[in-house]
Design a protein around this motif. Structure first.
Motif, PDB file in Angstrom:
ATOM      1  N   ARG A 166      58.698  47.743  37.757  1.00 33.05           N
ATOM      2  CA  ARG A 166      57.775  46.682  37.343  1.00 33.05           C
ATOM      3  C   ARG A 166      57.752  45.547  38.364  1.00 33.05           C
ATOM      4  NH1 ARG A 166      57.764  45.473  30.883  1.00 33.05           N
ATOM      5  NH2 ARG A 166      57.832  47.617  30.113  1.00 33.05           N
ATOM      6  N   GLN A 167      58.912  45.232  38.924  1.00 35.73           N
ATOM      7  CA  GLN A 167      58.953  44.198  39.959  1.00 35.73           C
ATOM      8  C   GLN A 167      58.107  44.614  41.165  1.00 35.73           C
ATOM      9  OE1 GLN A 167      63.270  44.004  40.476  1.00 35.73           O
ATOM     10  NE2 GLN A 167      63.278  41.920  39.656  1.00 35.73           N
ATOM     11  N   VAL A 168      58.240  45.869  41.559  1.00 38.44           N
ATOM     12  CA  VAL A 168      57.466  46.372  42.687  1.00 38.44           C
ATOM     13  C   VAL A 168      55.979  46.327  42.360  1.00 38.44           C
ATOM     14  CG1 VAL A 168      56.935  48.442  44.043  1.00 38.44           C
ATOM     15  CG2 VAL A 168      59.322  47.817  43.597  1.00 38.44           C
ATOM     16  N   LEU A 169      55.614  46.735  41.153  1.00 41.57           N
ATOM     17  CA  LEU A 169      54.208  46.723  40.751  1.00 41.57           C
ATOM     18  C   LEU A 169      53.651  45.307  40.753  1.00 41.57           C
ATOM     19  CD1 LEU A 169      51.660  48.076  39.634  1.00 41.57           C
ATOM     20  CD2 LEU A 169      52.651  47.880  37.336  1.00 41.57           C
ATOM     21  N   GLU A 170      54.412  44.361  40.263  1.00 44.21           N
ATOM     22  CA  GLU A 170      53.938  42.975  40.209  1.00 44.21           C
ATOM     23  C   GLU A 170      53.648  42.447  41.611  1.00 44.21           C
ATOM     24  OE1 GLU A 170      55.102  38.726  38.070  1.00 44.21           O
ATOM     25  OE2 GLU A 170      56.603  40.320  38.225  1.00 44.21           O
ATOM     26  N   LEU A 171      54.543  42.731  42.554  1.00 39.03           N
ATOM     27  CA  LEU A 171      54.331  42.269  43.926  1.00 39.03           C
ATOM     28  C   LEU A 171      53.202  43.039  44.594  1.00 39.03           C
ATOM     29  CD1 LEU A 171      58.070  41.864  44.970  1.00 39.03           C
ATOM     30  CD2 LEU A 171      56.400  40.035  44.595  1.00 39.03           C
ATOM     31  N   LEU A 213      44.886  47.160  40.034  1.00 40.15           N
ATOM     32  CA  LEU A 213      43.895  46.929  38.979  1.00 40.15           C
ATOM     33  C   LEU A 213      44.511  47.162  37.602  1.00 40.15           C
ATOM     34  CD1 LEU A 213      40.770  48.672  40.561  1.00 40.15           C
ATOM     35  CD2 LEU A 213      41.273  46.232  40.464  1.00 40.15           C
ATOM     36  N   ILE A 214      45.305  48.219  37.476  1.00 41.33           N
ATOM     37  CA  ILE A 214      45.971  48.491  36.209  1.00 41.33           C
ATOM     38  C   ILE A 214      46.898  47.339  35.848  1.00 41.33           C
ATOM     39  CG2 ILE A 214      47.680  49.973  35.068  1.00 41.33           C
ATOM     40  CD1 ILE A 214      46.470  52.329  36.649  1.00 41.33           C
ATOM     41  N   ALA A 215      47.666  46.866  36.829  1.00 43.18           N
ATOM     42  CA  ALA A 215      48.596  45.770  36.576  1.00 43.18           C
ATOM     43  C   ALA A 215      47.855  44.527  36.106  1.00 43.18           C
ATOM     44  CB  ALA A 215      49.386  45.462  37.847  1.00 43.18           C
ATOM     45  N   GLN A 216      46.718  44.221  36.725  1.00 49.88           N
ATOM     46  CA  GLN A 216      45.954  43.035  36.347  1.00 49.88           C
ATOM     47  C   GLN A 216      45.389  43.177  34.935  1.00 49.88           C
ATOM     48  OE1 GLN A 216      45.769  40.287  38.014  1.00 49.88           O
ATOM     49  NE2 GLN A 216      44.325  39.196  36.694  1.00 49.88           N
ATOM     50  N   ARG A 217      44.911  44.364  34.607  1.00 50.83           N
ATOM     51  CA  ARG A 217      44.355  44.553  33.256  1.00 50.83           C
ATOM     52  C   ARG A 217      45.433  44.423  32.191  1.00 50.83           C
ATOM     53  NH1 ARG A 217      40.762  48.535  35.836  1.00 50.83           N
ATOM     54  NH2 ARG A 217      42.272  50.182  35.436  1.00 50.83           N
ATOM     55  N   VAL A 218      46.613  44.973  32.481  1.00 51.01           N
ATOM     56  CA  VAL A 218      47.712  44.862  31.518  1.00 51.01           C
ATOM     57  C   VAL A 218      48.125  43.407  31.357  1.00 51.01           C
ATOM     58  CG1 VAL A 218      50.147  45.413  31.142  1.00 51.01           C
ATOM     59  CG2 VAL A 218      48.559  47.204  31.868  1.00 51.01           C
ATOM     60  N   ALA A 219      48.197  42.678  32.458  1.00 53.06           N
ATOM     61  CA  ALA A 219      48.525  41.251  32.372  1.00 53.06           C
ATOM     62  C   ALA A 219      47.442  40.507  31.591  1.00 53.06           C
ATOM     63  CB  ALA A 219      48.666  40.654  33.772  1.00 53.06           C
ATOM     64  N   GLY A 220      46.212  40.964  31.695  1.00 52.50           N
ATOM     65  CA  GLY A 220      45.086  40.318  31.016  1.00 52.50           C
ATOM     66  C   GLY A 220      45.132  40.451  29.509  1.00 52.50           C
ATOM     67  N   VAL A 221      45.853  41.473  29.004  1.00 57.62           N
ATOM     68  CA  VAL A 221      45.946  41.613  27.545  1.00 57.62           C
ATOM     69  C   VAL A 221      47.264  41.063  27.014  1.00 57.62           C
ATOM     70  CG1 VAL A 221      44.410  43.603  27.472  1.00 57.62           C
ATOM     71  CG2 VAL A 221      46.879  43.980  27.698  1.00 57.62           C
ATOM     72  N   GLY A 222      47.976  40.347  27.921  1.00 51.27           N
ATOM     73  CA  GLY A 222      49.153  39.612  27.454  1.00 51.27           C
ATOM     74  C   GLY A 222      50.423  40.387  27.399  1.00 51.27           C
ATOM     75  N   ASP A 223      50.477  41.569  28.011  1.00 50.49           N
ATOM     76  CA  ASP A 223      51.719  42.329  27.990  1.00 50.49           C
ATOM     77  C   ASP A 223      52.758  41.654  28.878  1.00 50.49           C
ATOM     78  OD1 ASP A 223      53.234  44.752  27.261  1.00 50.49           O
ATOM     79  OD2 ASP A 223      53.234  45.081  29.428  1.00 50.49           O
ATOM     80  N   ARG A 224      53.989  41.603  28.417  1.00 47.22           N
ATOM     81  CA  ARG A 224      55.064  41.010  29.204  1.00 47.22           C
ATOM     82  C   ARG A 224      55.721  42.070  30.071  1.00 47.22           C
ATOM     83  NH1 ARG A 224      58.457  36.534  25.766  1.00 47.22           N
ATOM     84  NH2 ARG A 224      56.699  35.187  25.241  1.00 47.22           N
ATOM     85  N   TRP A 225      55.823  41.759  31.368  1.00 50.94           N
ATOM     86  CA  TRP A 225      56.435  42.697  32.280  1.00 50.94           C
ATOM     87  C   TRP A 225      57.950  42.612  32.170  1.00 50.94           C
ATOM     88  CZ3 TRP A 225      53.440  43.645  37.355  1.00 50.94           C
ATOM     89  CH2 TRP A 225      52.067  43.796  37.060  1.00 50.94           C
TER      90      TRP A 225
END
Length: 225
Positions: A166-171, A213-225
Motif C-alpha cells: 500500500r505504501q508503494v501504491l500510494e507513492l 487511477l485505481i488508487a485515486q478512485r479508492v481514496a475518493g470513496v474514503g477508504d483508509r490505506w
C-alpha cells in the motif's frame, strides 16, 4: 554514444508539430549521454514511418498535431509488432483525449516543460517497461476518472495489499519513480520494481497509470490505506 551502464543508448522518437520544441527536447535528452533521438516527426504519419524505419524503445508523442494526430498514431502504433513504450507529451490544458490515450496504450503523461532530470528519468523508466506520470499533473489527471469503474471491487483489491504494498501504491499514485519510492521507503530500486510488479498483478492493472487511477478512485470513496 553509450548508456551509463556501457550498453546501447535508449532509442527515442520525438513527435511534435513544433520543430523548435523537438530540437530542445533532443538536445536535453541527448545531453544525458544515455539517450539517442533516432528520429523526429511533425505528425502521426511521420511518427509511424519513423518507428517502422528505426528500432525504437520509446516514443514521446504530442496529441494535437495536424494531419494524423497523436491519438490516431498511438492507436496504430500499439498494434505494430513489438511497439515502443509511448508517453503523451502534454500541457496543463488536459482535455478528454486523456482517457482515449490510456485506452490506446499510453504508458504515461509528461509535461513538455518538465525538469530535464525528470524527462531523462522518465525515458529510462519507460524503456525499462514502466509507466510515468509527471507529479504536477497527477492531481489534475486522476480525478477525471473517479467513479469510472466498480469502486467496491477496487476497494477490496487495495485492502488485499500488504502494508508495504500500500505504501508503494500510494507513492506510485503520486507519480513517484522507482528511485523516489526507494529513497522514501529505504528500499533498493530492484526491490521497488518487484513490489510494483506485485501491486499491478494484485490490482489487475496493466501499468502504473492504471494502478494510480485505481488508487485515486479508492481514496475518493474514503477508504483508509
Amino acid at each position: 554514444m553509450q548508456a551509463e551502464d556501457g550498453g546501447e543508448p535508449i532509442r527515442v522518437v520525438l513527435a511534435d508539430d513544433e520543430a523548435m520544441l523537438r530540437r530542445g527536447l533532443r538536445l536535453l535528452l541527448e545531453t544525458s549521454g544515455t539517450i539517442r533521438v533516432v528520429a523526429e516527426a511533425g505528425d502521426g504519419h511521420e511518427l509511424l514511418t519513423a518507428v517502422r524505419a528505426h528500432r525504437v524503445d520509446v516514443a514521446l508523442i504530442d496529441v494535437q498535431m495536424p494531419g494524423k494526430d497523436g491519438l490516431s498514431a498511438l492507436r496504430e502504433l500499439m498494434v505494430l509488432p513489438d511497439p515502443p513504450a509511448a508517453a503523451v507529451l502534454t500541457t496543463f490544458d488536459l482535455d478528454d483525449y486523456v482517457s482515449e490515450a490510456l485506452r490506446h496504450g499510453a504508458n504515461g503523461f509528461l509535461l513538455k516543460d518538465a525538469d530535464p532530470a525528470v524527462l531523462v528519468r522518465a525515458v529510462h523508466d519507460l524503456a525499462a517497461g514502466g509507466a510515468v506520470l509527471d507529479p504536477r499533473i497527477t492531481a489534475r489527471l486522476l480525478p477525471r476518472f473517479r467513479g469510472a469503474t466498480d469502486n467496491a471491487h477496487e476497494v477490496q483489491l487495495v485492502r488485499g495489499l500488504s502494508a508495504r504494498e500500500r505504501q508503494v501504491l500510494e507513492l506510485l499514485a503520486d507519480g513517484r519513480s522507482n528511485a523516489d519510492i526507494g529513497m522514501r521507503l529505504g528500499l533498493t530500486e530492484a526491490t521497488v520494481k518487484s513490489y510494483v510488479s506485485t501491486v499491478l498483478s494484485k490490482l489487475g492493472a496493466q501499468n502504473r497509470v492504471q494502478a494510480a487511477l485505481i488508487a485515486q478512485r479508492v481514496a475518493g470513496v474514503g477508504d483508509r490505506w
